[in-house]
Design a protein around this motif. Structure first.
Motif, PDB file in Angstrom:
ATOM      1  N   LYS A 208       0.834  -1.216   0.000  1.00  0.00           N
ATOM      2  CA  LYS A 208       0.000   0.000   0.000  1.00  0.00           C
ATOM      3  C   LYS A 208       0.864   1.260   0.000  1.00  0.00           C
ATOM      4  N   LYS A 209       1.946   1.231   0.770  1.00  0.00           N
ATOM      5  CA  LYS A 209       2.862   2.366   0.819  1.00  0.00           C
ATOM      6  C   LYS A 209       3.500   2.576  -0.557  1.00  0.00           C
ATOM      7  N   SER A 210       3.890   1.470  -1.180  1.00  0.00           N
ATOM      8  CA  SER A 210       4.492   1.544  -2.509  1.00  0.00           C
ATOM      9  C   SER A 210       3.532   2.185  -3.505  1.00  0.00           C
ATOM     10  N   ILE A 211       2.270   1.769  -3.447  1.00  0.00           N
ATOM     11  CA  ILE A 211       1.261   2.294  -4.377  1.00  0.00           C
ATOM     12  C   ILE A 211       0.957   3.763  -4.091  1.00  0.00           C
ATOM     13  N   SER A 212       0.979   4.147  -2.801  1.00  0.00           N
ATOM     14  CA  SER A 212       0.728   5.554  -2.465  1.00  0.00           C
ATOM     15  C   SER A 212       1.818   6.466  -3.038  1.00  0.00           C
ATOM     16  N   LEU A 213       3.035   5.928  -3.131  1.00  0.00           N
ATOM     17  CA  LEU A 213       4.149   6.702  -3.677  1.00  0.00           C
ATOM     18  C   LEU A 213       4.169   6.668  -5.205  1.00  0.00           C
ATOM     19  N   LYS A 214       3.631   5.584  -5.758  1.00  0.00           N
ATOM     20  CA  LYS A 214       3.649   5.400  -7.218  1.00  0.00           C
ATOM     21  C   LYS A 214       2.303   4.800  -7.631  1.00  0.00           C
ATOM     22  N   PRO A 215       1.282   5.622  -7.781  1.00  0.00           N
ATOM     23  CA  PRO A 215      -0.088   5.130  -8.007  1.00  0.00           C
ATOM     24  C   PRO A 215      -0.268   4.273  -9.261  1.00  0.00           C
ATOM     25  N   ASN A 216       0.633   4.383 -10.222  1.00  0.00           N
ATOM     26  CA  ASN A 216       0.519   3.577 -11.447  1.00  0.00           C
ATOM     27  C   ASN A 216       1.408   2.335 -11.405  1.00  0.00           C
ATOM     28  N   TYR A 217       1.737   1.885 -10.203  1.00  0.00           N
ATOM     29  CA  TYR A 217       2.681   0.770 -10.024  1.00  0.00           C
ATOM     30  C   TYR A 217       1.914  -0.558 -10.117  1.00  0.00           C
ATOM     31  N   ALA A 218       1.781  -1.069 -11.325  1.00  0.00           N
ATOM     32  CA  ALA A 218       0.979  -2.274 -11.578  1.00  0.00           C
ATOM     33  C   ALA A 218       1.500  -3.473 -10.797  1.00  0.00           C
ATOM     34  N   GLU A 219       2.813  -3.661 -10.782  1.00  0.00           N
ATOM     35  CA  GLU A 219       3.385  -4.837 -10.123  1.00  0.00           C
ATOM     36  C   GLU A 219       3.066  -4.863  -8.631  1.00  0.00           C
ATOM     37  N   ALA A 220       3.037  -3.681  -7.998  1.00  0.00           N
ATOM     38  CA  ALA A 220       2.727  -3.632  -6.565  1.00  0.00           C
ATOM     39  C   ALA A 220       1.281  -4.039  -6.305  1.00  0.00           C
ATOM     40  N   TYR A 221       0.356  -3.628  -7.187  1.00  0.00           N
ATOM     41  CA  TYR A 221      -1.042  -4.077  -7.072  1.00  0.00           C
ATOM     42  C   TYR A 221      -1.124  -5.598  -7.203  1.00  0.00           C
ATOM     43  N   ASN A 222      -0.381  -6.153  -8.160  1.00  0.00           N
ATOM     44  CA  ASN A 222      -0.386  -7.600  -8.348  1.00  0.00           C
ATOM     45  C   ASN A 222       0.142  -8.314  -7.110  1.00  0.00           C
ATOM     46  N   ASN A 223       1.256  -7.838  -6.584  1.00  0.00           N
ATOM     47  CA  ASN A 223       1.845  -8.470  -5.399  1.00  0.00           C
ATOM     48  C   ASN A 223       0.925  -8.368  -4.190  1.00  0.00           C
ATOM     49  N   MET A 224       0.229  -7.232  -4.062  1.00  0.00           N
ATOM     50  CA  MET A 224      -0.730  -7.088  -2.968  1.00  0.00           C
ATOM     51  C   MET A 224      -1.868  -8.098  -3.142  1.00  0.00           C
ATOM     52  N   GLY A 225      -2.276  -8.326  -4.385  1.00  0.00           N
ATOM     53  CA  GLY A 225      -3.305  -9.325  -4.650  1.00  0.00           C
ATOM     54  C   GLY A 225      -2.892 -10.712  -4.192  1.00  0.00           C
ATOM     55  N   VAL A 226      -1.632 -11.059  -4.426  1.00  0.00           N
ATOM     56  CA  VAL A 226      -1.128 -12.374  -4.000  1.00  0.00           C
ATOM     57  C   VAL A 226      -1.193 -12.502  -2.478  1.00  0.00           C
ATOM     58  N   ALA A 227      -0.773 -11.450  -1.757  1.00  0.00           N
ATOM     59  CA  ALA A 227      -0.799 -11.489  -0.288  1.00  0.00           C
ATOM     60  C   ALA A 227      -2.231 -11.574   0.237  1.00  0.00           C
ATOM     61  N   LEU A 228      -3.149 -10.837  -0.380  1.00  0.00           N
ATOM     62  CA  LEU A 228      -4.558 -10.886   0.032  1.00  0.00           C
ATOM     63  C   LEU A 228      -5.148 -12.266  -0.234  1.00  0.00           C
ATOM     64  N   LYS A 229      -4.772 -12.869  -1.349  1.00  0.00           N
ATOM     65  CA  LYS A 229      -5.244 -14.228  -1.657  1.00  0.00           C
ATOM     66  C   LYS A 229      -4.722 -15.215  -0.614  1.00  0.00           C
ATOM     67  N   ASP A 230      -3.476 -15.016  -0.183  1.00  0.00           N
ATOM     68  CA  ASP A 230      -2.914 -15.894   0.851  1.00  0.00           C
ATOM     69  C   ASP A 230      -3.698 -15.785   2.161  1.00  0.00           C
ATOM     70  N   GLN A 231      -4.347 -14.646   2.365  1.00  0.00           N
ATOM     71  CA  GLN A 231      -5.182 -14.461   3.553  1.00  0.00           C
ATOM     72  C   GLN A 231      -6.626 -14.915   3.311  1.00  0.00           C
ATOM     73  N   ASN A 232      -6.861 -15.495   2.138  1.00  0.00           N
ATOM     74  CA  ASN A 232      -8.220 -15.906   1.735  1.00  0.00           C
ATOM     75  C   ASN A 232      -9.175 -14.724   1.600  1.00  0.00           C
ATOM     76  N   LYS A 233      -8.638 -13.517   1.424  1.00  0.00           N
ATOM     77  CA  LYS A 233      -9.466 -12.342   1.154  1.00  0.00           C
ATOM     78  C   LYS A 233      -9.601 -12.222  -0.368  1.00  0.00           C
ATOM     79  N   LEU A 234     -10.414 -13.108  -0.920  1.00  0.00           N
ATOM     80  CA  LEU A 234     -10.441 -13.279  -2.367  1.00  0.00           C
ATOM     81  C   LEU A 234     -11.035 -12.079  -3.090  1.00  0.00           C
ATOM     82  N   ASP A 235     -12.080 -11.484  -2.527  1.00  0.00           N
ATOM     83  CA  ASP A 235     -12.692 -10.318  -3.190  1.00  0.00           C
ATOM     84  C   ASP A 235     -11.705  -9.158  -3.249  1.00  0.00           C
ATOM     85  N   GLU A 236     -10.973  -8.947  -2.155  1.00  0.00           N
ATOM     86  CA  GLU A 236      -9.975  -7.869  -2.138  1.00  0.00           C
ATOM     87  C   GLU A 236      -8.822  -8.180  -3.088  1.00  0.00           C
TER      88      GLU A 236
END
Length: 596
Positions: A208-236
């Motif tokens: 989230k910090k990475s994205i706040s500094l670079k809002p168009n950072y696609a890879e950071a959104y993807n990586n955050m998705g992986v971590a959220l999936k690991d938490q079973n937060k599938l919708d997020e």
């Protein structure tokens, strides 16, 4: 070719012209710079700086061959220009000409030994080539020259990540951030280390910090998705992947990850459509084919699923090797009298489940050799002593055909009706069974239990807490017996119900599962999560109940309480994601009926 100036006198352009070009470069007007330098060089072709600037602007405009020609001309006019060699290294890297780039950077540091950026860029290439020792050496040289070089620290952290040195990687990223607090890439990389270390909340905060500094950072959104999936937060997770794809529509990896979240939610049609999108972007994407195989297998379409499952052998991080082309069996050619070599892959549960196919090879008349861990030999020999078990590959002269174990179901064109299923195909050691029978003397209904597998990413959601057995333990005349070793044993200290456990000598010998198998034979029932214990019970023919997460491993399929792989097995499935309480409530009811 232009020649160096007489007496090595380097012609310099007017300062006003240089300042004007620098300002245009800062404004990103590289096309204008390129056109102006062309005009200037027609008037004064012997000024190396103009050739260098032309190279930079051409490289920015992706006219790489023109850039390289310009740099070489500049070097002819001024062989001592480390800056030109450095710029040439950048362009060669863009072209994928890594050896030429490394030579350019080596010339840079030969002329300017304190050129930290050259060491950094050269080491980045070594990193891409997998030459980690050379990369580390280069990054450390860059940091000796410039200790506050945040980019080099970040890159050094990336190497430690590859080496699975989480502590060192985190230290490098944190130091880079202390020097450059708004370094979005370092926050993203730190998030990846935290995620791999299981610190998911901290990882998500870093992304989230990475994205706040670079809002168009696609890879950071993807990586955050992986971590959220690991938490079973599938919708997020799905939301994060979609944000990534919006920024980078050709990111096949993100489509693959998005499809995985749809699959875990049970949205199989949406998942398959999304895998197709990944494959439209990258038609030769093994992970997308491989991952889509799980959905077909879950649905019971084993023909299609097992064919796609073969793509696992082409994945980047696969642990199984492709069979050599001249030793591939097509599943049709006669193998009678032929020497057929099969090699182990994946976990012990897979070995136990699919070793049955070795018997089919024998039935077709092949001489079968199976390379598998030594600790499994004793158990597997109970299946057929004529199957040769080895730890190393036999000599090539001893092989007519070869295949990884998990390819055999595909080679035998397995479908739901042709799964080689029998009540039992592995057997416990008779003396061990007798010995354990003498130790398990209570006149109780004995239930062997296992609640956790290995702590791996692939195991997420497959284990449940030992405490869930409490209600079952209160049923009259029930004895719970632990079949569990390793991860999760600490939970035993925290329960307030009876559990029969054994000492450190339980399965402590050189052969895996000998004691476990003997104890299982002495039990009336086994209850386990999806682990090798479940497969062993099934292979031994013991009554086994398996608790499964909502969307289980592909071999358990969907919406059925039995398994075509094991006639003695009953499956209990989560109704909602993560809801083990419901599973154990149903088990308890069935257990009461069974005991009566």
């Amino acid at each position: 070719m232009l020649q160096p100036n007489d007496n090595n006198v380097i012609q310099m352009p007017p300062q006003e012209t240089v300042d004007n070009i620098i300002n245009l470069c800062k404004q990103g007007q590289f096309k204008v710079v390129f056109e102006q330098t062309q005009i200037l060089l027609k008037e004064t072709p012997m000024i190396y700086m103009y050739w260098n600037i032309m190279g930079v602007s051409a490289s920015k405009l992706e006219i790489h061959d023109t850039a390289i020609h310009a740099y070489k001309t500049a070097i002819t006019l001024n062989p001592n220009s480390s800056e030109t060699y450095f710029n040439m290294g950048i362009t060669f890297t863009k072209q994928g000409k890594f050896n030429e780039a490394i030579n350019a950077y080596k010339n840079t540091v030969a002329l300017s030994p304190d050129y930290a950026e050259a060491y950094n860029n050269m080491s980045n290439i070594f990193l891409q080539q997998g030459k980690l020792d050379e990369a580390i050496e280069g990054f450390k040289k860059a940091l000796l020259i410039r200790p506050n070089y945040a980019k080099a620290l970040n890159n050094l952290g990336l190497i430690y990540m590859k080496q699975k040195k989480s502590k060192e990687a985190l230290e490098a990223f944190k130091k880079a951030l202390s020097l450059k607090p708004k370094y979005a890439e370092a926050f993203n990389n730190m998030g990846c280390v935290l995620r791999d270390s299981g610190k998911l909340n901290e990882a998500i905060e870093a992304f989230k910090k990475s994205i706040s500094l670079k809002p168009n950072y696609a890879e950071a959104y993807n990586n955050m998705g992986v971590a959220l999936k690991d938490q079973n937060k599938l919708d997020e997770a799905i939301e994060a992947y979609n944000a990534c794809i919006l920024l980078k529509p050709d990111y096949a990896y993100a489509f693959n990850n998005l499809a995985g979240s749809y699959k875990d939610k049970g949205n199989f049609d949406e998942a398959l459509n999304t895998y197709e999108k990944a494959l439209l972007i990258n038609p030769d994407y093994p992970e997308a084919y491989y991952n889509s195989s799980f959905i077909y297998n879950l649905k019971g379409d084993l023909r299609k699923g097992l064919e796609l499952y073969e793509w696992r052998l082409k994945k980047k991080n696969t642990k199984a090797r492709l069979p050599r082309e001249y030793l591939i069996w097509d599943g049709i050619e006669s193998i009678k009298g032929k020497k057929f070599f099969v090699y182990e892959e994946q976990g012990l549960g897979d070995v136990i489940q699919f070793c049955r196919y070795l018997l089919l090879l024998k039935k077709k008349g092949a001489e079968v050799t199976f390379r598998v861990k030594k600790k499994m030999h004793a158990m597997l020999q109970t299946m057929d002593r004529n199957i040769i078990l080895v730890e190393n590959d036999p000599d090539d002269k001893e092989i007519d055909f070869e295949a990884p174990l998990m390819s055999l179901p595909y080679l035998f064109s397995t479908n739901l009706n042709t799964i080689p299923s029998s009540k039992s195909y592995l057997f416990a050691n008779h003396d061990k069974v007798t010995s354990w029978k003498k130790r398990l003397t209570k006149t109780t209904f004995k239930i062997g239990v296992c609640w956790q597998g290995a702590i791996l990413q692939s195991e997420v959601g497959r284990s449940f807490p030992l405490s869930l057995f409490e209600d079952i333990s209160k049923l009259p005349n029930i004895e719970l017996i632990s079949l569990h070793k390793g991860e999760g044993e600490k939970q035993i200290k925290n329960i307030n119900f009876g559990l029969t456990t054994f000492g450190n000598d339980f399965d402590a010998g050189k052969n895996s599962f000998e004691d476990t198998a003997a104890v299982m034979i002495n039990c009336d029932l086994i209850i386990s999560c999806d682990t090798s214990i479940a497969h062993l019970a099934g292979a031994l023919g013991c009554p086994i109940w398996v608790a499964l997460k909502k969307i289980p491993e592909w071999r358990w399929m969907l919406d059925r309480n039995d398994s075509p792989w094991y006639p003695n097995m009953r499956l209990y499935r989560q109704k909602d994601l993560g809801d083990w309480d419901h599973v154990f409530k149903i088990m308890k009811k069935d257990l009461v009926r069974l005991i009566k």
